[in-house]
Design a protein around this motif. Structure first.
Motif, PDB file in Angstrom:
ATOM      1  N   THR A   1      14.238  39.781 -17.259  1.00 54.16           N
ATOM      2  CA  THR A   1      14.796  38.956 -16.187  1.00 54.16           C
ATOM      3  C   THR A   1      16.100  38.276 -16.597  1.00 54.16           C
ATOM      4  O   THR A   1      17.057  38.263 -15.848  1.00 54.16           O
ATOM      5  CB  THR A   1      13.780  37.844 -15.801  1.00 54.16           C
ATOM      6  N   LEU A   2      16.101  37.685 -17.785  1.00 47.40           N
ATOM      7  CA  LEU A   2      17.267  36.877 -18.172  1.00 47.40           C
ATOM      8  C   LEU A   2      18.321  37.706 -18.888  1.00 47.40           C
ATOM      9  O   LEU A   2      19.497  37.361 -18.890  1.00 47.40           O
ATOM     10  CB  LEU A   2      16.841  35.724 -19.096  1.00 47.40           C
ATOM     11  N   GLY A   3      17.900  38.764 -19.550  1.00 46.54           N
ATOM     12  CA  GLY A   3      18.856  39.580 -20.304  1.00 46.54           C
ATOM     13  C   GLY A   3      18.433  39.678 -21.758  1.00 46.54           C
ATOM     14  O   GLY A   3      17.532  38.951 -22.212  1.00 46.54           O
ATOM     15  N   ASP A   4      19.118  40.559 -22.461  1.00 44.80           N
ATOM     16  CA  ASP A   4      18.746  40.876 -23.836  1.00 44.80           C
ATOM     17  C   ASP A   4      18.917  39.726 -24.821  1.00 44.80           C
ATOM     18  O   ASP A   4      18.356  39.733 -25.907  1.00 44.80           O
ATOM     19  CB  ASP A   4      19.607  42.047 -24.323  1.00 44.80           C
ATOM     20  N   HIS A   5      19.756  38.764 -24.419  1.00 47.52           N
ATOM     21  CA  HIS A   5      19.958  37.624 -25.325  1.00 47.52           C
ATOM     22  C   HIS A   5      18.707  36.749 -25.390  1.00 47.52           C
ATOM     23  O   HIS A   5      18.592  35.910 -26.274  1.00 47.52           O
ATOM     24  CB  HIS A   5      21.130  36.785 -24.828  1.00 47.52           C
ATOM     25  N   ALA A   6      17.808  36.902 -24.436  1.00 47.89           N
ATOM     26  CA  ALA A   6      16.622  36.044 -24.390  1.00 47.89           C
ATOM     27  C   ALA A   6      15.626  36.526 -25.437  1.00 47.89           C
ATOM     28  O   ALA A   6      14.973  37.553 -25.271  1.00 47.89           O
ATOM     29  CB  ALA A   6      16.001  36.088 -22.999  1.00 47.89           C
ATOM     30  N   ARG A   7      15.527  35.782 -26.521  1.00 53.98           N
ATOM     31  CA  ARG A   7      14.652  36.204 -27.616  1.00 53.98           C
ATOM     32  C   ARG A   7      13.749  35.052 -28.002  1.00 53.98           C
ATOM     33  O   ARG A   7      14.124  33.892 -27.884  1.00 53.98           O
ATOM     34  CB  ARG A   7      15.490  36.622 -28.833  1.00 53.98           C
ATOM     35  N   GLN A   8      12.606  35.411 -28.505  1.00 54.37           N
ATOM     36  CA  GLN A   8      11.658  34.376 -28.933  1.00 54.37           C
ATOM     37  C   GLN A   8      12.243  33.578 -30.085  1.00 54.37           C
ATOM     38  O   GLN A   8      12.729  34.135 -31.057  1.00 54.37           O
ATOM     39  CB  GLN A   8      10.356  35.041 -29.361  1.00 54.37           C
ATOM     40  N   HIS A   9      12.182  32.271 -29.959  1.00 54.16           N
ATOM     41  CA  HIS A   9      12.709  31.431 -31.026  1.00 54.16           C
ATOM     42  C   HIS A   9      11.657  30.470 -31.521  1.00 54.16           C
ATOM     43  O   HIS A   9      11.956  29.387 -32.014  1.00 54.16           O
ATOM     44  CB  HIS A   9      13.943  30.672 -30.509  1.00 54.16           C
ATOM     45  N   GLY A  10      10.421  30.861 -31.381  1.00 55.82           N
ATOM     46  CA  GLY A  10       9.316  30.004 -31.806  1.00 55.82           C
ATOM     47  C   GLY A  10       8.302  29.982 -30.686  1.00 55.82           C
ATOM     48  O   GLY A  10       8.643  30.188 -29.526  1.00 55.82           O
TER      49      GLY A  10
ATOM     50  N   PHE B   1      12.605  36.282 -35.477  1.00 55.78           N
ATOM     51  CA  PHE B   1      13.435  35.544 -36.422  1.00 55.78           C
ATOM     52  C   PHE B   1      12.545  34.697 -37.308  1.00 55.78           C
ATOM     53  O   PHE B   1      11.585  34.107 -36.842  1.00 55.78           O
ATOM     54  CB  PHE B   1      14.334  34.555 -35.680  1.00 55.78           C
ATOM     55  N   GLY B   2      12.902  34.614 -38.559  1.00 49.08           N
ATOM     56  CA  GLY B   2      12.241  33.644 -39.420  1.00 49.08           C
ATOM     57  C   GLY B   2      10.864  34.078 -39.893  1.00 49.08           C
ATOM     58  O   GLY B   2      10.236  33.402 -40.667  1.00 49.08           O
ATOM     59  N   GLU B   3      10.347  35.202 -39.430  1.00 50.02           N
ATOM     60  CA  GLU B   3       9.053  35.662 -39.924  1.00 50.02           C
ATOM     61  C   GLU B   3       9.317  36.653 -41.052  1.00 50.02           C
ATOM     62  O   GLU B   3      10.259  37.439 -40.981  1.00 50.02           O
ATOM     63  CB  GLU B   3       8.290  36.403 -38.825  1.00 50.02           C
ATOM     64  N   THR B   4       8.482  36.619 -42.083  1.00 50.61           N
ATOM     65  CA  THR B   4       8.651  37.650 -43.095  1.00 50.61           C
ATOM     66  C   THR B   4       7.506  38.643 -42.934  1.00 50.61           C
ATOM     67  O   THR B   4       6.364  38.265 -42.688  1.00 50.61           O
ATOM     68  CB  THR B   4       8.617  37.060 -44.515  1.00 50.61           C
ATOM     69  N   TYR B   5       7.846  39.879 -43.043  1.00 54.19           N
ATOM     70  CA  TYR B   5       6.847  40.919 -42.845  1.00 54.19           C
ATOM     71  C   TYR B   5       6.708  41.721 -44.124  1.00 54.19           C
ATOM     72  O   TYR B   5       7.682  41.934 -44.839  1.00 54.19           O
ATOM     73  CB  TYR B   5       7.283  41.853 -41.710  1.00 54.19           C
TER      74      TYR B   5
END
Ligand code: SER
Length: 914
Positions: free
Chosen positions: A600-609, A668-672
């Protein structure tokens, strides 16, 4: 030779020599001692320290790096850049310098074809072996220089591995500087490669010339860093790093956007700064850093705001950073796919920062330049009239006040470093101590407001206890993805941060099991609750589960409700099924929400927590404007539609590379780890995730979005309810609507809006009428007060108490705002052309208040209004504030109000301009 060839040749050269290629790590390091990834070795620190083992003893990498220590050199030298790509070969206890030196030489001369007679080397002054090795490969002794710790020792600037190093330089020729080798001129002699012989452990403290050694590394290692951009500069035969293949197009684009000649004297430096900073900012954003006032967010903000400032210096008058960032992505998106993937985010974030800061930049700059001018005038005046400085002496240069720097930061968003830079250009230093003190105050206030006092000492003790348990028994095995009950045994008990052998009824304790079905809080999902029982009938109520010892242990926070628990006992652990199901519903809903937001919002919309809890979720998403309520409704609808279409939730394991290849979204910020868990929902969501989920979408139940707010710049927070909690919320709203209808006396809820609108309109009318009445009363009161005006040596002065019943005559003055209006009203009666001043006072709610105003004729004669009122303010036990011709004061000394009024009147009558 172009950069893609250099990268390939380097990686191939070392792969052919037994090195395993390791991907670059994020610019956000998995290391609390470092803000950013500054070198290829950063991701390997645990290998140097012996904390974990490398996949192979020989590794090679291409690492993205950001360094801001050299920020002042950017644009001034030919060779510095904030963002750079570092190629490196690494040996963990395998080969040492005897092999690394000849390889480096061979690679530079044979593979890249650099002229051997142009190469120089520096070594740590006591490193005879390195001198000998360079000599043997062919660098004559006169081109090998021995230098000290500052030049030829390497570490990350804090505790960690360190060792002497040896650097290779390329002589660009006499046109670029003085003879004499890198010891004399590092602009002409360009450092291209650094070989570090890691041997020791560095502790806290020290400085660039002294290293606080605290021990040896478990085994000597070697690490190296070849600067891709610098080598490209030499191989492409260009004069500066800004002219190499990946940077020149960005520079050219800047020229087009600004119309400036980016090579002209005076334009060159700002242009290089802009290009450099946009590159670094694009990479930081793509790694999930967002502009903020703390930590790495501050580094990013500073880069962006510097770029904006220098862009304006080049004459840009419209947002341009996102456009330049686009060119950066075009140049480097192939090598660094995250740039392409997050292009939308990068561009939006830049546009947002530019909108905000671009607006206040001009205003702030004006304020700063006025402050700079005043400070300089003041300094000149003082030096000609007195020998004792009245302001703190920080240096021989005039000092710009810390408060100005703080206000610029607070009101106009000027990073203090920017203020410092601009001040320095004008020959001033900033009182940074005072600035820091003001920042500390502000932080403390914010912290108090958030109630965030933390008991860190206790946390440390706990950390130690967990480590001991882990060392003794190994990690907890989590079986809770498959079942909700498990037989296990207690491998540790921790109370108040200390390990204990047993816990008694009524005690609160943390329990560690060898196997557990309890999910521990991670990836945003809360930990499980439930019960743990022993065969002899003891029982523990688990209220929460977390991770300990760096994630290896599951720690159950619990209360012993019956009996006694001992380390070694076997137990039966049972997860609270309802809570787990309600949490699983929220987790699957979160993934669906994430997918819908991106669509809906676009590709910039990413989970940040996120927070995933039983029946509710909180989702932070990168988006740079509020999400309008109709968009929220559409998003909510779409989430529910997708869940109702009952997509299957499929969970599978894969290698990180396979998952990435399959398009799984990593956060972001997660280590796998190397093996990752992938959660698919239908055909529209694929995320790396360790959490628990429902089996099919419809099991997640309805989802209601109940809140949308801002959390810091560029991040929106969505709150939602799931499952039965969403239904209850709807019921609760319906009851509320019925109650409102009853209050308004309408029979049907459909009429609420019309009736409420009618009431609000009537209220607005009544308020308007009331304001008119008050305004008329105030005018009459002003006239009466003006009647008390007296002459004092040609000045017209009114000084009255408003709470004197004779004066007030029924008009109740309520607030400071109204007194100010009254003062203006009174001053309007001042005979034309005469200097006039009015001061009014009153006691209200146990507090004395004063407002003083002067007209413009008076302003020419006297000190500013605030200074005129200050002594009276002190008399009533307060200070005085205000700007321009109006000032106010308040204090608790109500009995001294008359005295204060007389004082203010006296100052109105007698003050002169100093
Ligand atoms: N760590 C060293 C440097 O950054 C070499 O990789 O110079």
């Amino acid at each position: 030779m172009r950069t893609p060839d250099i990268r390939r040749l380097f990686l191939d050269y070392f792969r052919e020599r037994g090195h395993q290629l390791v991907p670059s790590s994020s610019l956000v390091p998995d290391d609390p001692t470092l803000l950013l990834t500054t070198a290829g070795m950063v991701q390997f620190k645990p290998y140097f320290l012996g904390e974990s083992s490398p996949p192979k003893d020989r590794l090679v990498s291409l690492q993205k790096c950001v360094r801001t220590v050299d920020i002042d050199n950017i644009g001034t030298t030919d060779r510095h850049s904030t963002f750079f790509e570092m190629l490196g070969n690494f040996s963990f206890g395998d080969y040492g310098k005897a092999i690394a030196v000849p390889w480096a030489y061979e690679f530079l001369t044979d593979v890249l074809g650099l002229a051997p007679e142009r190469l120089w080397a520096t070594v740590y002054r006591e490193d005879d072996e390195a001198v000998e090795l360079w000599r043997r490969v062919g660098i004559p002794i006169e081109r090998i220089q021995r230098l000290g710790v500052a030049e030829n020792y390497w570490d990350t600037g804090g505790p960690g591995p360190c060792g002497p190093c040896s650097e290779i330089f390329y002589d660009r020729g006499p046109a670029y500087g003085r003879e004499g080798g890198p010891a004399v001129d590092t602009d002409r002699y360009l450092e291209v490669w650094n070989l570090v012989f890691m041997r020791y452990l560095r502790g806290e403290g020290g400085d660039e010339n002294t290293i606080p050694f605290v021990g040896d590394l478990p085994r000597p290692c070697l690490e190296s860093g070849l600067g891709l951009e610098r080598v490209a500069m030499v191989l492409q035969g260009v004069d500066t790093i800004h002219d190499i293949d990946v940077m020149a197009p960005v520079m050219a684009r800047l020229g087009q956007l600004t119309g400036a000649d980016v090579r002209a004297e005076g334009q060159r430096r700002p242009a290089r700064i802009v290009v450099d900073h946009v590159r670094a900012a694009a990479f930081l954003l793509a790694d999930g850093v967002l502009p903020s006032n703390e930590g790495r967010g501050y580094v990013l903000r500073r880069l962006l705001r510097r770029a904006i400032r220098h862009g304006q210096a080049l004459g840009v008058d419209h947002p341009f950073l996102h456009d330049l960032a686009g060119t950066v992505v075009d140049q480097l998106g192939q090598v660094w796919p995250e740039l392409t993937e997050r292009r939308g985010l990068v561009e939006q974030a830049m546009g947002h920062e530019e909108d905000g800061f671009g607006r206040t930049l001009a205003q702030g700059a004006r304020l700063l330049h006025t402050a700079i001018r005043r400070t300089r005038e003041e300094a000149v005046r003082r030096s000609s009239t007195s020998t004792t400085p009245a302001q703190p002496v920080l240096s021989a240069r005039p000092v710009l006040s810390g408060r100005t720097a703080f206000e610029l930061h607070d009101t106009f968003g000027f990073p203090v470093d920017l203020t410092t830079e601009i001040a320095a250009e004008a020959g001033l230093v900033v009182d940074t101590d005072r600035f820091e003190a003001l920042m500390d105050d502000q932080r403390r206030r914010a912290q108090r407001a958030r109630g965030e006092a933390r008991t860190q000492g206790d946390d440390r003790g706990r950390g130690q206890a967990y480590r001991t348990i882990l060392d003794r028994t190994g990690a907890t095995r989590f079986v809770g993805h498959d079942r909700l009950t498990e037989e296990g045994s207690i491998i540790g008990l921790v109370r108040d941060g200390t390990e204990v052998p047993a816990a008694l009824e009524g005690e609160h304790v943390e329990v560690v099991l060898d196997r557990t079905p309890f999910y521990a809080e991670s990836g945003g999902q809360v930990g499980d609750a439930g019960v743990i029982r022993t065969p002899d009938g003891s029982e523990l109520r688990v209220v929460d589960t977390g991770l300990g010892a760096g994630g290896d242990l599951h720690v159950h926070r619990a209360e012993v409700v019956r009996g006694e628990l001992r380390v070694g006992q076997s137990v039966h652990a049972v997860v609270d099924d309802d809570r787990r199901s309600a949490t699983a519903r929220s987790h699957s809903a979160t993934h669906v929400l994430h997918a819908v937001l991106r669509d809906t919002l676009g590709d910039h919309a990413r989970q940040h927590g996120s927070l995933v809890a039983p029946g509710r979720l909180r989702f932070d998403v990168t988006h740079f404007a509020p999400i309008e309520s109709d968009a929220l409704v559409r998003i909510q609808d779409e989430v529910n539609q997708r869940l109702l279409s009952d997509p299957e939730v499929r969970i599978w394991q894969a290698s990180r590379a396979e998952a990435q290849e399959a398009g799984a979204i990593a956060l972001f910020g997660e280590t796998y780890g190397e093996v990752v868990r992938v959660v698919d929902i239908g055909n529209f969501s694929r995320e790396l995730c360790g959490g628990t989920h429902v089996g099919h979408g419809s099991q997640a139940g309805p989802v209601r979005l109940v809140g949308e707010t801002s959390v810091g710049s560029g991040v929106r927070r969505i709150e939602a309810l799931t499952g039965i909690d969403a239904l209850r919320y709807s019921d609760h709203e319906r009851v509320l609507v019925e109650q409102i209808a009853a209050l308004l006396g309408v029979p049907r809820s459909g009429e609420i809006l019309r009736r409420l609108q009618g009431r609000l309109d009537a209220l607005a009318r009544a308020e308007g009428e009331l304001a008119d009445v008050r305004q008329r009363e105030r005018a009459k009161l002003a006239e009466r007060l003006a009647g008390k005006g007296r002459d004092a040596g040609g000045r017209w002065i009114v000084a009255e108490r408003l709470d004197d019943p004779g004066v007030r005559d029924g008009h109740d003055v309520k607030q400071g705002e109204e007194i100010r209006a009254l003062v203006d009203g009174v001053l309007a009666y001042c005979p034309s052309g005469r200097p006039g001043g009015a001061v009014l006072g009153m006691v209200r709610d146990g507090k004395a208040q004063l407002v003083l105003g002067i007209n413009s004729a008076m302003e020419q004669l006297t000190a500013p209004a605030r200074d005129l009122l200050r002594p009276a303010g002190r008399t009533i036990g307060g200070g005085a504030g205000g700007v321009g011709r109006i000032a106010h004061a308040g204090g608790r000394e109500v009995n001294r109000l008359d005295q204060a009024l007389a004082q203010a009147a006296h100052h109105l009558a007698t003050s002169t301009r100093t």
